[in-house]
Design an enzyme around this catalytic site. Structure first.
Site, PDB file in Angstrom:
ATOM      1  N   LEU B  56     -51.716  13.437  -0.801  1.00  0.00           N
ATOM      2  CA  LEU B  56     -52.185  13.168   0.554  1.00  0.00           C
ATOM      3  C   LEU B  56     -51.058  12.634   1.409  1.00  0.00           C
ATOM      4  CD1 LEU B  56     -55.668  11.597  -0.045  1.00  0.00           C
ATOM      5  CD2 LEU B  56     -55.113  13.811   0.940  1.00  0.00           C
ATOM      6  N   ALA B  57     -50.272  11.720   0.849  1.00  0.00           N
ATOM      7  CA  ALA B  57     -49.207  11.111   1.635  1.00  0.00           C
ATOM      8  C   ALA B  57     -48.126  12.136   1.960  1.00  0.00           C
ATOM      9  CB  ALA B  57     -48.622   9.911   0.892  1.00  0.00           C
ATOM     10  N   GLY B  58     -47.616  12.831   0.946  1.00  0.00           N
ATOM     11  CA  GLY B  58     -46.498  13.751   1.143  1.00  0.00           C
ATOM     12  C   GLY B  58     -46.853  14.967   1.985  1.00  0.00           C
ATOM     13  N   ARG B 343     -63.517  -3.875  -8.176  1.00  0.00           N
ATOM     14  CA  ARG B 343     -63.191  -3.313  -9.486  1.00  0.00           C
ATOM     15  C   ARG B 343     -62.659  -4.328 -10.488  1.00  0.00           C
ATOM     16  NH1 ARG B 343     -60.492   2.215  -7.091  1.00  0.00           N
ATOM     17  NH2 ARG B 343     -62.494   3.032  -6.420  1.00  0.00           N
ATOM     18  N   HIS B 414     -56.110   2.963 -13.633  1.00  0.00           N
ATOM     19  CA  HIS B 414     -56.499   3.899 -12.611  1.00  0.00           C
ATOM     20  C   HIS B 414     -55.511   4.005 -11.451  1.00  0.00           C
ATOM     21  CE1 HIS B 414     -59.088   6.117  -9.993  1.00  0.00           C
ATOM     22  NE2 HIS B 414     -59.125   5.169  -9.103  1.00  0.00           N
ATOM     23  N   GLU B 438     -49.271   5.924  -2.664  1.00  0.00           N
ATOM     24  CA  GLU B 438     -49.376   5.015  -3.800  1.00  0.00           C
ATOM     25  C   GLU B 438     -48.001   4.546  -4.289  1.00  0.00           C
ATOM     26  OE1 GLU B 438     -52.128   6.409  -6.796  1.00  0.00           O
ATOM     27  OE2 GLU B 438     -51.546   4.838  -8.200  1.00  0.00           O
ATOM     28  N   LEU B 454     -57.038   6.732  -0.289  1.00  0.00           N
ATOM     29  CA  LEU B 454     -56.996   7.970   0.496  1.00  0.00           C
ATOM     30  C   LEU B 454     -56.690   7.614   1.949  1.00  0.00           C
ATOM     31  CD1 LEU B 454     -60.049   9.876  -1.046  1.00  0.00           C
ATOM     32  CD2 LEU B 454     -57.663   9.885  -1.756  1.00  0.00           C
TER      33      LEU B 454
HETATM   34  C1  FAD Z   1     -59.354  10.159 -10.762  1.00  0.00           C
HETATM   35  C2  FAD Z   1     -59.003   9.437  -9.502  1.00  0.00           C
HETATM   36  C3  FAD Z   1     -59.968   9.247  -8.519  1.00  0.00           C
HETATM   37  C4  FAD Z   1     -59.655   8.568  -7.337  1.00  0.00           C
HETATM   38  N1  FAD Z   1     -60.626   8.415  -6.383  1.00  0.00           N
HETATM   39  C5  FAD Z   1     -60.311   7.809  -5.212  1.00  0.00           C
HETATM   40  C6  FAD Z   1     -61.263   7.689  -4.160  1.00  0.00           C
HETATM   41  O1  FAD Z   1     -62.403   8.143  -4.288  1.00  0.00           O
HETATM   42  N2  FAD Z   1     -60.893   7.095  -3.019  1.00  0.00           N
HETATM   43  C7  FAD Z   1     -59.640   6.599  -2.828  1.00  0.00           C
HETATM   44  O2  FAD Z   1     -59.350   6.094  -1.759  1.00  0.00           O
HETATM   45  N3  FAD Z   1     -58.708   6.703  -3.801  1.00  0.00           N
HETATM   46  C8  FAD Z   1     -59.011   7.302  -4.986  1.00  0.00           C
HETATM   47  N4  FAD Z   1     -58.057   7.404  -5.966  1.00  0.00           N
HETATM   48  C9  FAD Z   1     -56.685   6.985  -5.687  1.00  0.00           C
HETATM   49  C10 FAD Z   1     -55.979   8.036  -4.847  1.00  0.00           C
HETATM   50  O3  FAD Z   1     -56.453   9.306  -5.193  1.00  0.00           O
HETATM   51  C11 FAD Z   1     -54.478   8.045  -5.036  1.00  0.00           C
HETATM   52  O4  FAD Z   1     -53.987   6.755  -4.941  1.00  0.00           O
HETATM   53  C12 FAD Z   1     -53.805   8.878  -3.960  1.00  0.00           C
HETATM   54  O5  FAD Z   1     -54.398  10.142  -3.878  1.00  0.00           O
HETATM   55  C13 FAD Z   1     -52.330   9.003  -4.211  1.00  0.00           C
HETATM   56  O6  FAD Z   1     -51.787   9.910  -3.290  1.00  0.00           O
HETATM   57  P1  FAD Z   1     -50.224  10.109  -3.161  1.00  0.00           P
HETATM   58  O7  FAD Z   1     -50.029  11.121  -2.113  1.00  0.00           O
HETATM   59  O8  FAD Z   1     -49.577   8.793  -2.999  1.00  0.00           O
HETATM   60  O9  FAD Z   1     -49.765  10.645  -4.598  1.00  0.00           O
HETATM   61  P2  FAD Z   1     -50.223  11.940  -5.501  1.00  0.00           P
HETATM   62  O10 FAD Z   1     -51.390  12.635  -4.939  1.00  0.00           O
HETATM   63  O11 FAD Z   1     -50.280  11.445  -6.873  1.00  0.00           O
HETATM   64  O12 FAD Z   1     -49.011  12.911  -5.329  1.00  0.00           O
HETATM   65  C14 FAD Z   1     -47.787  12.718  -5.950  1.00  0.00           C
HETATM   66  C15 FAD Z   1     -46.904  13.887  -5.613  1.00  0.00           C
HETATM   67  O13 FAD Z   1     -45.587  13.589  -6.012  1.00  0.00           O
HETATM   68  C16 FAD Z   1     -45.039  14.642  -6.764  1.00  0.00           C
HETATM   69  N5  FAD Z   1     -44.077  14.054  -7.684  1.00  0.00           N
HETATM   70  C17 FAD Z   1     -44.230  12.975  -8.490  1.00  0.00           C
HETATM   71  N6  FAD Z   1     -43.085  12.716  -9.135  1.00  0.00           N
HETATM   72  C18 FAD Z   1     -42.198  13.634  -8.725  1.00  0.00           C
HETATM   73  C19 FAD Z   1     -40.826  13.886  -9.023  1.00  0.00           C
HETATM   74  N7  FAD Z   1     -40.141  13.095  -9.850  1.00  0.00           N
HETATM   75  N8  FAD Z   1     -40.236  14.945  -8.441  1.00  0.00           N
HETATM   76  C20 FAD Z   1     -40.923  15.748  -7.574  1.00  0.00           C
HETATM   77  N9  FAD Z   1     -42.183  15.532  -7.233  1.00  0.00           N
HETATM   78  C21 FAD Z   1     -42.819  14.491  -7.807  1.00  0.00           C
HETATM   79  C22 FAD Z   1     -46.203  15.313  -7.411  1.00  0.00           C
HETATM   80  O14 FAD Z   1     -45.853  16.648  -7.693  1.00  0.00           O
HETATM   81  C23 FAD Z   1     -47.248  15.190  -6.315  1.00  0.00           C
HETATM   82  O15 FAD Z   1     -47.084  16.247  -5.404  1.00  0.00           O
HETATM   83  C24 FAD Z   1     -58.365   8.057  -7.155  1.00  0.00           C
HETATM   84  C25 FAD Z   1     -57.393   8.249  -8.133  1.00  0.00           C
HETATM   85  C26 FAD Z   1     -57.702   8.918  -9.309  1.00  0.00           C
HETATM   86  C27 FAD Z   1     -56.646   9.066 -10.351  1.00  0.00           C
END
Ligand code: FAD
Ligand code: SF4
Ligand code: FES
Lengths: 245, 650
Positions: B56-58, B343, B414, B438, B454
């Site tokens: 979501l962030a990226g 939680r 989690h 995150e 999210l």
């Molecule tokens: C099962 C589950 C249910 C959840 N439910 C909820 C909810 O209902 N509501 C809520 O608010 N939050 C929820 N969360 C938390 C939330 O989903 C996450 O904190 C959030 O989506 C993280 O988003 P992000 O963009 O930071 O990272 P991510 O979506 O984890 O994306 C990480 C990205 O980084 C890339 N990446 C990682 N390392 C590297 C690397 N070394 N080189 C290149 N690319 C890399 C990956 O390919 C990916 O594209 C839940 C989490 C889980 C695990």
């Protein structure tokens, strides 16, 4: 439980590849199909052999990374279930199980069970969106959406982009995938302005990439882990017709 | 109370958020937005921003930066950007819309989040998050995210833990999927237009720092194995959380700490690494080969009631246990919030009843989450409509139908609140390195409330970073850097050396074995309850395990080809370093707060006892070398609007 796995092994894109048999032992019925492959792989690594490559990530049926033909069926015998969610209790002790990659012209094999599905991203990039730059949206309640449209749109929106529909289709068509996106957006008021262009552009890209045409065999929807209904394709066809000059 | 133990770390200078805004809290973000320097459209076209990660962030950041006119280069390790683990988020996203007229407001969302985080986050940041939350919903609806709706066609909401209002927007149990597809599609449009270059199956292995500025990343093409460097004017990390350090977690198999850990080794401070969230409702472990745990969304606690038998080791099946012999322990202990306590509190309560022998299922590691009352009250169809896919998921894994038999659940790792330290602009301590989602530490303090990750990921990516990064890029162009620059070639050869070293060991233990052992160690000593003794024993064991890793790990040969074991080996090597920092952080923080529960610091009724006088700060750690005591920089937290109180949900 114990099984004999016949798995497609292919070193890289240029290798011709072949089926190789492996016995696996000590499989518990609670394990998922991929956990069983993990056990086999750990064993292979210990023995200094090459582990079986397969795509996977979430292991809960939502990322769409996993996918393989299991006994000739995309994602295996269990309906509406991805390979990572398929539990070994659906197999009989002693079974021989055949495991192969998706096969379709636009999905080249990268290694073993890993294929290149980037064609899907190109279909979406050619029109599978609503054009709305961040910061420009009106209040969310400005446009009410009837629950029936919202529900039907949602039903199509849950596609995980796994590619099973293509692998199962005798024509190697990606129409279920493409139509799922056209339907998700086409059923919402937000998706109207670009509706017909979207359908035309995505289908044009679909064809250019070498996916086959749809002849309504319905194999796609039968294997789709998210049960995307076949009628999304008729909807897409109507949008295509309507969009023609 | 013993405050510090200097043998494990070194005290450094305190730090401050140099961009911390002042003035009335309501106007801080607006002021910052109008103060950041702008980059002219002509210059934007000449500037390149690397965004690592497509969650979501990226994805939201990449799409928005491209819309603004920057050249964007995006990476992810999966075969498609749409598969980032945000896709798995189930329950929902918070927003202070107050569509229900139930008394919600930006103020209240901010209050709940600051309190939920046990007063260990910055109130300015959280206020901004709450303020932006509304616009996120507007934007996502406009993109075509099919949120749940009421019969009148308006958006539906539900309640999540730690809140007494209904402010969580959702798309059945697939909210993360639908939000991510919205962001992915927005980015796909920009890819189609040639404004974002996207590289899937590409892993970032190091950060390039030239003259103190982040100027690029070294990556490995996971298909060909080639090590390739990409240069840019700024780098954004959106690489998600590090929960997989515990081996078993609700994260995806590939989730890793490599990107942020490598940046940390290059000088970015790492904040609050010990704040990790253990989610109360996950499906219990069923077999030894299990490699991941499945979450059952918190939203289920809207209608499910948590209970155990009053008698320890009661052998009866749940339907044979009469009402009077059931202990609805959350409702009993926390009458005001009942099953919807935050939680950290719910997880510890579950652990406690299981430790007392009243847990159910194999090994007594589970409690019931029972829908019988809700089924009676609302009917099967309505419950199916709300939770259908979660029930299906549960049934697939366990073979039981939650409409007939109560679910069994147990806590699991989690989410990680800790992450790279960033200022109000989301800028790390390395100029030109921004961290969002995150991967940063910003808004959740010591415990995150449900449905707020999210919100934060999208706030960072759509609305905050695209504005604040301009203030940094206004000074561009920076010094010309090419691939022959000594800083570039040196970093590249370090990356190659590391890969070669992993392959050269050729030992006798698999990567998975090490990962499992590390995970168990962390779960036992740096999990739901932490003690001085336990943490010290972990700190004694981790360096030995790490040493053994580099002597005995077995990775199939071949750096220049598709090699999934090698990918995993690099990630576990980094976890083996990060784990030590987490334990140091947990050991130094002798108070309990939020998810960080030190057995030595609890109230008479077993709740976390904070120590604001000694620990009212963010712990930002500086890297000092593998196995060398890290340096602690404290950022004092001040509260002018939300008076820190002992948290009570009773
Ligand atoms: C099962 C589950 C249910 C959840 N439910 C909820 C909810 O209902 N509501 C809520 O608010 N939050 C929820 N969360 C938390 C939330 O989903 C996450 O904190 C959030 O989506 C993280 O988003 P992000 O963009 O930071 O990272 P991510 O979506 O984890 O994306 C990480 C990205 O980084 C890339 N990446 C990682 N390392 C590297 C690397 N070394 N080189 C290149 N690319 C890399 C990956 O390919 C990916 O594209 C839940 C989490 C889980 C695990
Ligand atoms: S339509 Fe179904 S089978 Fe095809 S990609 Fe989507 S989820 Fe997979
Ligand atoms: S691994 Fe994600 S759907 Fe199977």
């Amino acid at each position: 439980m114990r099984f004999t796995l016949r798995i497609w092994r292919q070193r890289d894109r240029d290798d011709t590849g072949a089926m190789v048999s492996y016995p696996v032992d000590h499989v518990s019925p609670d394990m998922s199909f991929l956990e069983m492959l993990d056990v086999l792989n750990e064993e292979l690594v210990r023995r200094g052999e090459e582990p079986v490559a397969f795509d996977h990530d979430c292991r809960e049926g939502i990322c769409g990374a996993c996918g393989m033909m299991i006994n000739g069926m995309a994602h295996g015998p269990q309906r509406a279930t991805t390979a990572c969610q398929l539990s070994m209790r659906h197999f009989a002790d002693g079974d021989t199980i055949t495991v192969e990659p998706w096969r379709a012209r636009p999905f080249g094999v990268i290694k073993d069970l890993v294929v290149d599905r980037s064609a899907f991203d190109r279909i979406i990039a050619s029109g599978g969106y609503v054009s709305v730059p961040a910061g420009s949206a009106p209040d969310a309640h400005a446009l009410p959406v009837s629950t029936s449209s919202a529900e039907a749109s949602f039903e199509a929106a849950v596609c995980i982009g796994c590619g099973a529909c293509v692998a199962a289709c005798p024509n190697g068509s990606a129409m279920l995938f493409t139509a799922a996106k056209a339907t998700h957006l086409g059923l919402l008021p937000q998706g109207q302005p670009e509706r017909y262009v979207r359908a035309a552009e995505m289908v044009r890209t679909h064809d250019e990439l070498g996916f086959g045409g749809c002849t309504s065999m319905g194999e796609c929807t039968a294997v789709c882990p998210k049960s995307i209904p076949l009628d999304v394709i008729s909807r897409l066809n109507r949008d295509l017709l309507h969009g023609q000059p | 109370m013993l405050k510090t133990d200097k043998t494990f770390y070194v005290d450094g200078l305190s730090i401050a958020d140099g961009k911390a805004p002042s003035g009335p809290i309501e106007s801080r973000w607006g002021r910052r937005e109008s103060e950041v320097r702008l980059v002219s459209p002509a210059n934007k076209r000449r500037l390149t921003v690397i965004v690592v990660g497509t969650g979501l962030a990226g994805s939201s950041a990449a799409a928005t930066l491209a819309e603004l006119g920057y050249r964007v280069v995006s990476f992810c390790y999966q075969d498609s950007p749409r598969r980032a683990h945000s896709i798995a988020a189930q329950g929902g996203i918070n927003a202070a819309k107050n569509y229900r007229n139930d008394g919600d407001s930006v103020w209240r969302l901010c209050h709940d989040t600051v309190k939920g985080g046990d007063f260990r986050s910055r109130e300015s940041n959280v206020y901004r998050l709450a303020e932006i939350s509304s616009r996120i919903i507007d934007h996502c609806v406009a993109q075509g995210v099919p949120f749940a709706r009421e019969y009148g066609g308006l958006l539906d909401t539900r309640s999540f833990g730690g809140a007494q209002v209904s402010r969580t927007f959702y798309a059945r149990g697939q909210t993360g999927q639908q939000l991510l597809l919205g962001a992915y599609q927005a980015m796909a449009k920009q890819i189609g237009a040639g404004k974002v270059r996207q590289y899937p199956r590409t892993e970032m292995l190091d950060l390039i720092v030239v003259d103190g500025r982040a100027r690029g990343v070294v990556t490995r093409d996971l298909v060909t194995g080639e090590v390739i460097t990409y240069l840019a004017d700024a780098v954004v990390l959106a690489t998600g959380g590090y929960g997989n350090v515990f081996h078993l977690s609700t994260n995806a198999k590939g989730c890793n700490a490599t990107a942020i850990w490598r940046a940390h080794r290059r000088g970015a401070l790492f904040a609050n690494p010990c704040y990790t969230q253990i989610h109360p409702t996950c499906i219990p472990v069923s077999n030894d080969h299990q490699c991941k745990l499945t979450l059952m969304s918190e939203s289920l606690r809207n209608d499910g009631r948590v209970w155990v038998p009053t008698r320890a080791r009661d052998p009866r099946s749940p339907d044979r246990i009469p009402e009077g012999e059931r202990d609805y322990f959350l409702e009993r202990t926390y009458p005001r919030f009942g099953n919807l306590v935050p939680r950290d509190i719910a997880s510890r309560a579950v652990k406690r009843v299981c430790d007392s022998g009243r847990g159910v299922g194999p090994g007594g590691r589970g409690v019931y989450l029972d829908f019988a009352d809700a089924l009676d009250r609302l009917g099967r169809a309505s419950i199916q409509a709300k939770y259908g896919n979660l029930f299906q998921m549960y049934q697939r894994i366990t073979g039981d139908d939650p409409c007939c038999v109560p679910m069994r659940i147990y806590p699991a790792v989690h989410y990680t609140m800790g992450g790279l330290w960033v200022d109000y602009d989301l800028h790390s301590t390395i100029p030109g390195l921004f961290v969002i989602g995150e991967a940063n530490f910003s808004d959740h303090g010591a415990n995150r409330l449900g449905a707020s990750a999210l919100m934060q990921g999208l706030a960072d990516g759509y609305f905050v970073l695209p504005n604040t990064i301009g203030d940094y890029l206004a000074d561009a162009p920076f010094e010309e850097v090419d691939l022959d620059h000594p800083a570039v070639t040196a970093t590249e050869s370090e990356v190659r050396g590391r890969i070669a070293a992993l392959l050269a060991v050729d030992g006798d233990r698999t990567v998975e074995e090490f990962h499992r052992e590390l995970g168990q160690l962390m779960w036992d000593h740096c999990g739901m309850e932490r003690t001085d003794r336990g943490l010290r024993s972990a700190l004694a064991r981790i360096p030995a395990l790490r040493e053994e890793y580099w002597q005995r790990v077995k990775v199939p040969s071949g750096g220049r080809r598709f090699n999934q074991e090698l990918e995993k080996a690099g990630r576990v090597a980094d976890f083996l370093e990060l784990a030590e920092l987490m334990c140091v952080d947990a050991l130094h923080r002798t108070e309990s707060c939020g998810s960080h529960f030190r057995t030595e610091s609890q109230t008479d009724d077993g709740e976390a006892r904070r120590d604001d006088t000694n620990f009212g700060y963010v712990a930002a750690w500086e890297y000092a070398g593998v196995g060398r005591p890290p340096v602690l920089h404290r950022e004092e937290l001040g509260f002018s609007y939300f008076e820190p109180t002992q948290r009570s949900y009773q």
